[in-house]
Write an enzyme that holds these catalytic residues in place. Structure first.
Site, mmCIF file in Angstrom:
data_model
loop_
_atom_site.group_PDB
_atom_site.id
_atom_site.type_symbol
_atom_site.label_atom_id
_atom_site.label_comp_id
_atom_site.label_asym_id
_atom_site.label_seq_id
_atom_site.Cartn_x
_atom_site.Cartn_y
_atom_site.Cartn_z
ATOM 1 N N GLY A 11 -13.441 53.097 110.675
ATOM 2 C CA GLY A 11 -14.674 52.645 110.042
ATOM 3 C C GLY A 11 -15.688 53.700 109.696
ATOM 4 O O GLY A 11 -16.693 53.403 109.038
ATOM 5 N N GLU A 21 -8.807 54.670 114.963
ATOM 6 C CA GLU A 21 -7.950 54.266 113.825
ATOM 7 C C GLU A 21 -8.660 54.617 112.524
ATOM 8 O O GLU A 21 -9.045 53.730 111.770
ATOM 9 C CB GLU A 21 -7.713 52.751 113.867
ATOM 10 C CG GLU A 21 -7.083 52.229 115.151
ATOM 11 C CD GLU A 21 -7.142 50.706 115.269
ATOM 12 O OE1 GLU A 21 -7.749 50.038 114.396
ATOM 13 O OE2 GLU A 21 -6.598 50.185 116.256
ATOM 14 N N GLY A 52 -9.198 55.802 108.747
ATOM 15 C CA GLY A 52 -8.488 55.891 107.466
ATOM 16 C C GLY A 52 -9.312 56.656 106.448
ATOM 17 O O GLY A 52 -9.064 57.820 106.147
ATOM 18 N N ARG A 53 -10.346 55.994 105.963
ATOM 19 C CA ARG A 53 -11.162 56.546 104.883
ATOM 20 C C ARG A 53 -11.693 57.947 105.174
ATOM 21 O O ARG A 53 -11.696 58.820 104.308
ATOM 22 C CB ARG A 53 -12.346 55.596 104.628
ATOM 23 C CG ARG A 53 -13.150 55.954 103.399
ATOM 24 C CD ARG A 53 -14.454 55.129 103.319
ATOM 25 N NE ARG A 53 -14.316 53.753 103.691
ATOM 26 C CZ ARG A 53 -14.195 52.738 102.816
ATOM 27 N NH1 ARG A 53 -14.226 52.959 101.537
ATOM 28 N NH2 ARG A 53 -14.060 51.499 103.248
ATOM 29 N N ARG A 56 -11.829 49.290 93.624
ATOM 30 C CA ARG A 56 -13.042 49.225 94.438
ATOM 31 C C ARG A 56 -14.294 48.866 93.644
ATOM 32 O O ARG A 56 -15.095 48.046 94.117
ATOM 33 C CB ARG A 56 -13.245 50.523 95.221
ATOM 34 C CG ARG A 56 -12.052 50.890 96.120
ATOM 35 C CD ARG A 56 -12.342 52.015 97.097
ATOM 36 N NE ARG A 56 -13.269 51.562 98.115
ATOM 37 C CZ ARG A 56 -14.536 51.878 98.159
ATOM 38 N NH1 ARG A 56 -15.050 52.696 97.258
ATOM 39 N NH2 ARG A 56 -15.308 51.382 99.091
ATOM 40 N N TYR A 72 -15.891 45.524 94.993
ATOM 41 C CA TYR A 72 -17.074 45.687 95.871
ATOM 42 C C TYR A 72 -18.280 46.254 95.137
ATOM 43 O O TYR A 72 -19.257 46.664 95.780
ATOM 44 C CB TYR A 72 -16.765 46.674 97.018
ATOM 45 C CG TYR A 72 -15.437 46.521 97.703
ATOM 46 C CD1 TYR A 72 -15.149 45.399 98.481
ATOM 47 C CD2 TYR A 72 -14.473 47.518 97.602
ATOM 48 C CE1 TYR A 72 -13.928 45.292 99.120
ATOM 49 C CE2 TYR A 72 -13.252 47.402 98.245
ATOM 50 C CZ TYR A 72 -12.983 46.288 99.005
ATOM 51 O OH TYR A 72 -11.775 46.177 99.648
ATOM 52 N N CYS A 101 -8.116 43.342 80.363
ATOM 53 C CA CYS A 101 -8.854 42.260 79.707
ATOM 54 C C CYS A 101 -9.735 41.484 80.691
ATOM 55 O O CYS A 101 -9.504 40.296 80.948
ATOM 56 C CB CYS A 101 -7.878 41.312 79.051
ATOM 57 S SG CYS A 101 -6.740 42.195 78.012
ATOM 58 N N GLU A 102 -10.692 42.146 81.277
ATOM 59 C CA GLU A 102 -11.648 41.495 82.174
ATOM 60 C C GLU A 102 -12.946 42.279 82.106
ATOM 61 O O GLU A 102 -12.917 43.509 82.110
ATOM 62 C CB GLU A 102 -11.173 41.569 83.639
ATOM 63 C CG GLU A 102 -9.867 40.903 83.887
ATOM 64 C CD GLU A 102 -9.886 40.023 85.123
ATOM 65 O OE1 GLU A 102 -10.991 39.687 85.628
ATOM 66 O OE2 GLU A 102 -8.798 39.670 85.568
ATOM 67 N N TYR A 147 -8.049 53.847 99.754
ATOM 68 C CA TYR A 147 -8.123 52.522 99.128
ATOM 69 C C TYR A 147 -8.156 52.604 97.608
ATOM 70 O O TYR A 147 -8.754 51.761 96.947
ATOM 71 C CB TYR A 147 -9.327 51.726 99.677
ATOM 72 C CG TYR A 147 -9.328 51.654 101.189
ATOM 73 C CD1 TYR A 147 -8.352 50.917 101.861
ATOM 74 C CD2 TYR A 147 -10.252 52.354 101.952
ATOM 75 C CE1 TYR A 147 -8.317 50.870 103.247
ATOM 76 C CE2 TYR A 147 -10.227 52.317 103.344
ATOM 77 C CZ TYR A 147 -9.260 51.573 103.976
ATOM 78 O OH TYR A 147 -9.229 51.529 105.348
HETATM 79 N N1 LLP Z 1 -8.402 49.590 111.875
HETATM 80 C C1 LLP Z 1 -8.430 48.330 111.412
HETATM 81 C C2 LLP Z 1 -8.028 47.239 112.297
HETATM 82 C C3 LLP Z 1 -8.845 48.080 110.092
HETATM 83 O O1 LLP Z 1 -8.887 46.825 109.658
HETATM 84 C C4 LLP Z 1 -9.227 49.153 109.256
HETATM 85 C C5 LLP Z 1 -9.647 48.922 107.878
HETATM 86 C C6 LLP Z 1 -9.155 50.463 109.772
HETATM 87 C C7 LLP Z 1 -8.747 50.643 111.093
HETATM 88 C C8 LLP Z 1 -9.503 51.686 108.969
HETATM 89 O O2 LLP Z 1 -10.830 51.685 108.590
HETATM 90 P P1 LLP Z 1 -11.471 52.975 107.870
HETATM 91 O O3 LLP Z 1 -11.510 54.082 108.881
HETATM 92 O O4 LLP Z 1 -10.628 53.306 106.710
HETATM 93 O O5 LLP Z 1 -12.810 52.508 107.468
HETATM 94 N N2 LLP Z 1 -10.492 48.216 100.943
HETATM 95 C C9 LLP Z 1 -11.783 48.503 101.515
HETATM 96 C C10 LLP Z 1 -11.686 48.920 102.961
HETATM 97 C C11 LLP Z 1 -10.973 47.900 103.817
HETATM 98 C C12 LLP Z 1 -10.847 48.324 105.248
HETATM 99 C C13 LLP Z 1 -9.961 47.401 105.999
HETATM 100 N N3 LLP Z 1 -9.707 47.747 107.347
HETATM 101 C C14 LLP Z 1 -12.486 49.551 100.670
HETATM 102 O O6 LLP Z 1 -11.916 49.977 99.666
HETATM 103 O O7 LLP Z 1 -13.613 49.920 100.961
#
Ligand code: LLP
Length: 419
Positions: free
Chosen positions: A239, A277, A279-280, A316, A320, A347-348, A375
């Site tokens: 997150g 965990e 990601g981003r 995105r 969002y 086409c949107e 993402y």
């Molecule tokens: N762990 C769990 C259980 C999650 O659901 C997520 C993301 C992460 C870890 C990784 O989160 P991060 O570190 O990447 O923030 N598509 C959206 C983001 C959706 C995130 C879903 N869950 C976007 O493009 O902003």
């Protein structure tokens, strides 16, 4: 974003000009910097040095095998949410013993596959899932290592679609129901309770929500201890936000330091391993989407630059209203700037990538949509029968194709006409 910089009027990815990448691989193309990914992960690793910490990369942000391989070599664990993601980790040479399996709807087949592979932990989100996992593990003569995903009811202060830790969200087990769920779990014969997990949302740009969630988790650890349930790890989810525009998220080091400081003051928390965990914050700023201006047009007062990337490539903004930077690959310093909406050919009306950006543009120009490493490709679709973009990873002076551009034939290869 130092992986992407201008030199002599042209934007480069590390040492390679984006003009060259467009020429070699076409557009639209996702371009990643190997160094940026390794550096971001390295910041977490340095912050965690000397501690029992596993940073699991949340594959959903960008699941290209080259990205997984790279992070596996750097020592990352992985956070997966499907059997498909587990297959990717295995295909890329990741260690299943460093995998945590999250998600609210794991199927029995996925559970079996993960038990077979020997994942480190299942993050379980309901009592129903506990019962199912116990049954599946029992049928295989195994024990499933489990942490319960607790929903701490903390507002992460982010977009509602990516907030997951509020009472009304579908995720996790409510904080006040967690004790009962742990009691159930500890009685199930094929479940081994190992940890506790929470994840409150994504693109979080302040420390406070992380610490509020951690406090709730530590409270629960005490309550569990009083019942004789001892935990071995705390998984704080992902997150951490990145900078798209003016955001000022805490640094990776600052977040980890604040978490460790809190945990070290807690008698039982401090003996637990810590998992994350992310990601981003590992891949988000390490990628861009390279696209070419197909056509410029005016409708009334608005100017539109129609580019060859669209909402199917980068969803995105449409989903969002997300803001991504737009960089001209070869800025036209001498030409007049106007306010442009950067839109795709789909086409949107929701098919836009950026709005009201002051740029000097001509047809044929290359643009880079920045901060698209997370993402972006992972959420791409084939809407409008658009083959998904190529993916290229740059390493120093070399550009490697890490996913070929799809062909139209491959898009309907699984379809059948009636007899
Ligand atoms: N762990 C769990 C259980 C999650 O659901 C997520 C993301 C992460 C870890 C990784 O989160 P991060 O570190 O990447 O923030 N598509 C959206 C983001 C959706 C995130 C879903 N869950 C976007 O493009 O902003």
């Amino acid at each position: 974003m130092d992986a992407f910089q201008y030199r002599q009027g042209t934007l480069l990815a590390e040492g390679v000009a984006l003009t060259e990448i467009a020429q070699r691989f076409g557009t639209p193309t996702y371009v990643y910097s190997r160094r940026a990914i390794v550096d971001a992960f390295g910041e977490f690793r340095r912050a965690a040095a000397g501690r029992d910490v596993l940073v699991c990369y949340a594959l959903k942000a960008n699941s290209n095998l080259a990205v997984i391989d790279l992070l596996a070599r750097e020592g990352a664990g992985f956070d997966i949410v499907s059997g498909g993601e587990l297959q990717r980790v295995l295909a890329a040479g990741g260690d299943p013993a460093k995998v945590v399996f999250s998600g609210v709807g794991k199927t029995e087949a996925e559970m079996r596959m993960a038990l077979q592979a020997g994942v480190r932990c299942f993050n379980v989100e309901s009592e129903s899932e506990l019962a199912r996992l116990d049954r599946v593990a029992g049928s295989m003569g195994r024990h499933a290592p489990v942490s319960l995903r607790v929903n701490p009811d903390v507002d992460p202060g982010t977009h509602p679609y990516i907030s997951t830790g509020l009472r009304e969200s579908k995720f996790g087990i409510a904080h006040d129901a967690a004790l009962a769920a742990y009691r159930t779990a500890s009685r199930l014969p094929h479940i081994e309770v190992t940890g506790i997990d929470c994840h409150i949302g994504s693109q979080i740009t302040s420390l406070a929500p992380f610490l509020a969630a951690l406090d709730k988790v530590l409270e629960l650890i005490d309550a569990l201890h009083a019942e004789g349930i001892a935990l071995r790890h705390i998984d704080l989810g992902g997150g951490l936000g990145i900078r798209y525009d003016e955001e000022q998220p805490p640094s990776r080091g600052a977040l980890l330091a604040a978490v460790f400081e809190r945990i070290d003051r807690h008698a039982r928390g401090k003996s637990c391993a810590i998992l994350f965990e992310f990601g981003r914050s590992i891949v988000g700023n390490a990628g861009l989407l390279l696209t070419r201006v197909e056509c410029l047009k005016r409708n009334g007062e608005r100017r539109f630059a129609v580019v060859d990337a669209a909402m199917n490539d980068l969803m995105r903004p449409a989903l969002y209203e997300a803001w991504h930077p737009v960089w001209p690959v070869q800025p036209r310093e001498a030409d007049a700037q106007h306010s442009w909406d950067i839109v795709g050919p789909v086409c949107e009306s929701g098919d836009w990538l950026a709005r009201e950006r002051r740029l000097a543009l001509a047809e044929g120009d290359l643009l880079a949509i920045g901060s698209a490493g997370a993402y972006g490709m992972a959420m791409a679709s084939n809407y409008n029968t658009r083959p998904r973009a190529a993916e290229v990873m740059v390493d120093g002076g070399q550009a490697y194709l890490v996913r070929e551009r799809e062909t139209v034939e491959s898009l309907y290869a699984l379809e059948r006409r009636l007899p």
